[in-house]
Design a protein around this motif. Structure first.
Motif, PDB file in Angstrom:
ATOM      1  N   PHE A  63     -75.880  41.013 -37.738  1.00  0.00           N
ATOM      2  CA  PHE A  63     -77.253  41.000 -38.258  1.00  0.00           C
ATOM      3  C   PHE A  63     -77.519  42.311 -38.999  1.00  0.00           C
ATOM      4  CE2 PHE A  63     -81.677  42.262 -37.973  1.00  0.00           C
ATOM      5  CZ  PHE A  63     -82.403  41.116 -38.239  1.00  0.00           C
ATOM      6  N   ALA A  64     -77.203  43.445 -38.342  1.00  0.00           N
ATOM      7  CA  ALA A  64     -77.501  44.763 -38.925  1.00  0.00           C
ATOM      8  C   ALA A  64     -76.759  44.965 -40.244  1.00  0.00           C
ATOM      9  CB  ALA A  64     -77.148  45.860 -37.923  1.00  0.00           C
ATOM     10  N   PHE A  65     -75.491  44.502 -40.298  1.00  0.00           N
ATOM     11  CA  PHE A  65     -74.725  44.707 -41.539  1.00  0.00           C
ATOM     12  C   PHE A  65     -75.086  43.690 -42.609  1.00  0.00           C
ATOM     13  CE2 PHE A  65     -72.449  47.692 -38.935  1.00  0.00           C
ATOM     14  CZ  PHE A  65     -72.085  48.679 -39.840  1.00  0.00           C
ATOM     15  N   ALA A  66     -75.418  42.453 -42.200  1.00  0.00           N
ATOM     16  CA  ALA A  66     -75.875  41.459 -43.185  1.00  0.00           C
ATOM     17  C   ALA A  66     -77.160  41.963 -43.842  1.00  0.00           C
ATOM     18  CB  ALA A  66     -76.118  40.119 -42.497  1.00  0.00           C
ATOM     19  N   ARG A  67     -77.973  42.661 -43.074  1.00  0.00           N
ATOM     20  CA  ARG A  67     -79.240  43.191 -43.573  1.00  0.00           C
ATOM     21  C   ARG A  67     -79.020  44.212 -44.698  1.00  0.00           C
ATOM     22  NH1 ARG A  67     -82.138  47.554 -42.850  1.00  0.00           N
ATOM     23  NH2 ARG A  67     -84.408  47.424 -43.046  1.00  0.00           N
ATOM     24  N   PHE A 152     -81.779  35.818 -42.927  1.00  0.00           N
ATOM     25  CA  PHE A 152     -82.556  36.389 -41.826  1.00  0.00           C
ATOM     26  C   PHE A 152     -82.884  35.322 -40.787  1.00  0.00           C
ATOM     27  CE2 PHE A 152     -86.510  37.162 -39.595  1.00  0.00           C
ATOM     28  CZ  PHE A 152     -86.326  38.437 -39.085  1.00  0.00           C
ATOM     29  N   TYR A 153     -83.409  34.191 -41.263  1.00  0.00           N
ATOM     30  CA  TYR A 153     -83.817  33.146 -40.311  1.00  0.00           C
ATOM     31  C   TYR A 153     -82.621  32.506 -39.619  1.00  0.00           C
ATOM     32  CZ  TYR A 153     -88.655  33.555 -41.687  1.00  0.00           C
ATOM     33  OH  TYR A 153     -89.914  34.033 -41.890  1.00  0.00           O
ATOM     34  N   MET A 154     -81.482  32.472 -40.332  1.00  0.00           N
ATOM     35  CA  MET A 154     -80.281  31.951 -39.667  1.00  0.00           C
ATOM     36  C   MET A 154     -79.977  32.815 -38.428  1.00  0.00           C
ATOM     37  SD  MET A 154     -76.354  31.891 -40.867  1.00  0.00           S
ATOM     38  CE  MET A 154     -76.160  33.537 -40.236  1.00  0.00           C
ATOM     39  N   PHE A 155     -80.007  34.146 -38.646  1.00  0.00           N
ATOM     40  CA  PHE A 155     -79.764  35.064 -37.526  1.00  0.00           C
ATOM     41  C   PHE A 155     -80.871  34.980 -36.479  1.00  0.00           C
ATOM     42  CE2 PHE A 155     -76.678  37.432 -40.207  1.00  0.00           C
ATOM     43  CZ  PHE A 155     -75.667  37.526 -39.277  1.00  0.00           C
ATOM     44  N   TYR A 156     -82.103  34.848 -36.962  1.00  0.00           N
ATOM     45  CA  TYR A 156     -83.244  34.782 -36.039  1.00  0.00           C
ATOM     46  C   TYR A 156     -83.080  33.590 -35.087  1.00  0.00           C
ATOM     47  CZ  TYR A 156     -87.926  33.516 -34.414  1.00  0.00           C
ATOM     48  OH  TYR A 156     -88.994  33.146 -33.628  1.00  0.00           O
ATOM     49  N   VAL A 157     -82.783  32.411 -35.660  1.00  0.00           N
ATOM     50  CA  VAL A 157     -82.640  31.203 -34.846  1.00  0.00           C
ATOM     51  C   VAL A 157     -81.420  31.316 -33.932  1.00  0.00           C
ATOM     52  CG1 VAL A 157     -82.238  28.699 -34.909  1.00  0.00           C
ATOM     53  CG2 VAL A 157     -83.827  29.746 -36.532  1.00  0.00           C
ATOM     54  N   LEU A 158     -80.316  31.812 -34.508  1.00  0.00           N
ATOM     55  CA  LEU A 158     -79.067  31.929 -33.741  1.00  0.00           C
ATOM     56  C   LEU A 158     -79.223  32.910 -32.565  1.00  0.00           C
ATOM     57  CD1 LEU A 158     -76.496  30.439 -34.713  1.00  0.00           C
ATOM     58  CD2 LEU A 158     -75.602  32.657 -35.395  1.00  0.00           C
ATOM     59  N   LEU A 159     -79.710  34.112 -32.884  1.00  0.00           N
ATOM     60  CA  LEU A 159     -79.832  35.167 -31.860  1.00  0.00           C
ATOM     61  C   LEU A 159     -80.852  34.811 -30.794  1.00  0.00           C
ATOM     62  CD1 LEU A 159     -79.704  38.521 -33.866  1.00  0.00           C
ATOM     63  CD2 LEU A 159     -78.415  37.986 -31.813  1.00  0.00           C
ATOM     64  N   THR A 160     -82.073  34.460 -31.238  1.00  0.00           N
ATOM     65  CA  THR A 160     -83.116  34.193 -30.242  1.00  0.00           C
ATOM     66  C   THR A 160     -82.834  32.867 -29.521  1.00  0.00           C
ATOM     67  OG1 THR A 160     -84.600  33.091 -31.800  1.00  0.00           O
ATOM     68  CG2 THR A 160     -84.874  35.476 -31.543  1.00  0.00           C
ATOM     69  N   GLY A 161     -82.261  31.894 -30.235  1.00  0.00           N
ATOM     70  CA  GLY A 161     -81.961  30.598 -29.620  1.00  0.00           C
ATOM     71  C   GLY A 161     -80.903  30.725 -28.538  1.00  0.00           C
ATOM     72  N   PHE A 162     -79.846  31.481 -28.837  1.00  0.00           N
ATOM     73  CA  PHE A 162     -78.754  31.694 -27.889  1.00  0.00           C
ATOM     74  C   PHE A 162     -79.284  32.473 -26.675  1.00  0.00           C
ATOM     75  CE2 PHE A 162     -74.234  33.566 -27.325  1.00  0.00           C
ATOM     76  CZ  PHE A 162     -73.840  32.472 -26.599  1.00  0.00           C
ATOM     77  N   HIS A 163     -80.126  33.454 -26.963  1.00  0.00           N
ATOM     78  CA  HIS A 163     -80.719  34.240 -25.876  1.00  0.00           C
ATOM     79  C   HIS A 163     -81.625  33.359 -25.012  1.00  0.00           C
ATOM     80  CE1 HIS A 163     -83.669  36.925 -23.976  1.00  0.00           C
ATOM     81  NE2 HIS A 163     -82.640  37.706 -23.797  1.00  0.00           N
ATOM     82  N   PHE A 164     -82.408  32.497 -25.690  1.00  0.00           N
ATOM     83  CA  PHE A 164     -83.318  31.571 -25.000  1.00  0.00           C
ATOM     84  C   PHE A 164     -82.543  30.712 -23.992  1.00  0.00           C
ATOM     85  CE2 PHE A 164     -85.568  27.498 -24.702  1.00  0.00           C
ATOM     86  CZ  PHE A 164     -86.868  27.902 -24.440  1.00  0.00           C
ATOM     87  N   LEU A 165     -81.377  30.209 -24.432  1.00  0.00           N
ATOM     88  CA  LEU A 165     -80.545  29.388 -23.532  1.00  0.00           C
ATOM     89  C   LEU A 165     -80.145  30.186 -22.284  1.00  0.00           C
ATOM     90  CD1 LEU A 165     -78.127  27.468 -25.932  1.00  0.00           C
ATOM     91  CD2 LEU A 165     -80.097  26.582 -24.667  1.00  0.00           C
ATOM     92  N   HIS A 166     -79.877  31.475 -22.478  1.00  0.00           N
ATOM     93  CA  HIS A 166     -79.511  32.318 -21.337  1.00  0.00           C
ATOM     94  C   HIS A 166     -80.682  32.502 -20.380  1.00  0.00           C
ATOM     95  CE1 HIS A 166     -76.016  33.118 -23.795  1.00  0.00           C
ATOM     96  NE2 HIS A 166     -75.444  33.645 -22.730  1.00  0.00           N
TER      97      HIS A 166
END
Lengths: 219, 89
Positions: A63-67, A152-166
């Motif tokens: 995420f940080a480097f894609a940014r 950005f939203y791809m990362f947002y959904v991926l990161l927060t979604g994966f975290h949400f599952l946890h």
């Protein structure tokens, strides 16, 4: 010197000294037992935790480097996120972690009823997190945002979604542990399962501690 | 780092979260300057360290485990700050 006042010293050595000595010995033994470095929780689950940390590290750093390639796009997209919701969820996860740590401490002093209450508190915090996050997702979906909107939203959904599952998995584990703790299944001698669930729950908190400033705040 | 009671840790974590929120709310979260980003992730590191040492109880774990997890945190935070610095070049 010992021989010079036999009566006084013999009574001291007979009554006080051996008792004190035994107490000190027991105390030292307990301290030594406590001080022995020990990983709290199951080794297998800790290895899973390491894998999870590694996976999230790759996502965070990606995420940080894609940014760096699309700074303006990331900043504009981030401005649409709800900082209040992100901060509220941070408070909920931190408080949930505090509840679970307190539950473990309560069970270690054999206070199962208190421990079960703390676990219920953690479930409340987790439930709050889920509600806030689902509300956030509903808002985003309603405004037409999904995985394919932009990087950005791809990362947002991926990161927060994966975290949400946890968070959901963590809540299932805590629910199971709550049922067991209520029935007095764990004690100071046997709280391995509880410590294992707690470790997973704290990991979920730790991940969010990096995720929140990265995705919601840094611009 | 000194050992705090569980409740002290919780209160410190809440205070740091409030600071992070304020940095975001006040629009101080970067905008092309390194200092706020360093502050932001310095605070995140402090928060993570407290969770590692006191909630995950790595303070009392074998040193290898403590360094693995704290090292993970330091590495991730450092790489994020590095990426931010690169974005300013």
């Amino acid at each position: 010197m010992h021989g010079s006042t036999p009566t006084a010293l013999s009574s001291e050595s007979n009554e006080l000294h051996p008792a004190t000595g035994a107490q000190t010995g027991a105390h030292l033994h307990a301290q030594a037992h406590d001080a022995t470095p020990r990983l709290r929780g199951d080794l297998g689950v800790w290895l899973v935790i390491l894998m999870e940390l590694l996976t999230f590290a790759i996502l965070f750093v990606s995420f940080a480097f894609a940014r760096t390639r699309e700074v303006a796009l990331f900043n504009a997209s981030q401005a649409t996120l709800n900082l209040n919701a992100g901060a509220l969820n941070t408070v909920l996860l931190i408080s949930g972690s505090w509840c679970v740590a307190s539950a473990v401490a309560a069970v270690r002093r054999n206070a199962s009823v208190v421990g079960a209450r703390w676990l219920l508190g953690a479930l409340g915090c987790g439930g709050g997190f889920v509600v806030v996050k689902l509300g956030e997702y509903a808002q985003k979906l309603a405004s037409g945002v999904d995985l394919s909107t932009n990087t950005f939203y791809m990362f947002y959904v991926l990161l927060t979604g994966f975290h949400f599952l946890h968070v959901v998995v963590g809540m299932l584990a805590i629910t199971y542990l709550w049922l067991k703790t209520r029935r007095g299944r764990y004690s100071s001698h046997d709280c391995h399962a509880l410590e294992t669930g707690a470790a997973f729950w704290h990991m979920v908190d730790l991940l969010w501690i990096v995720l929140f400033p990265l995705v919601y705040v840094m611009r | 780092m000194p050992a705090f009671s569980r409740t002290q840790v919780w209160l410190i974590l809440l205070a740091i979260t409030a600071t992070t929120y304020w940095i975001g709310e006040a629009g101080l979260s970067g905008h092309g300057s390194m200092v706020p980003v360093l502050a932001l992730f310095g605070l995140a590191f402090a928060k993570g360290l407290l969770v590692c040492l006191d909630f995950l109880e790595l303070r009392h774990a074998p040193a290898l485990w403590r360094w693995l997890v704290v090292g993970w945190l330091a590495m991730v935070v450092a790489l994020i700050v590095l990426a931010y610095w690169i974005s300013l070049r």
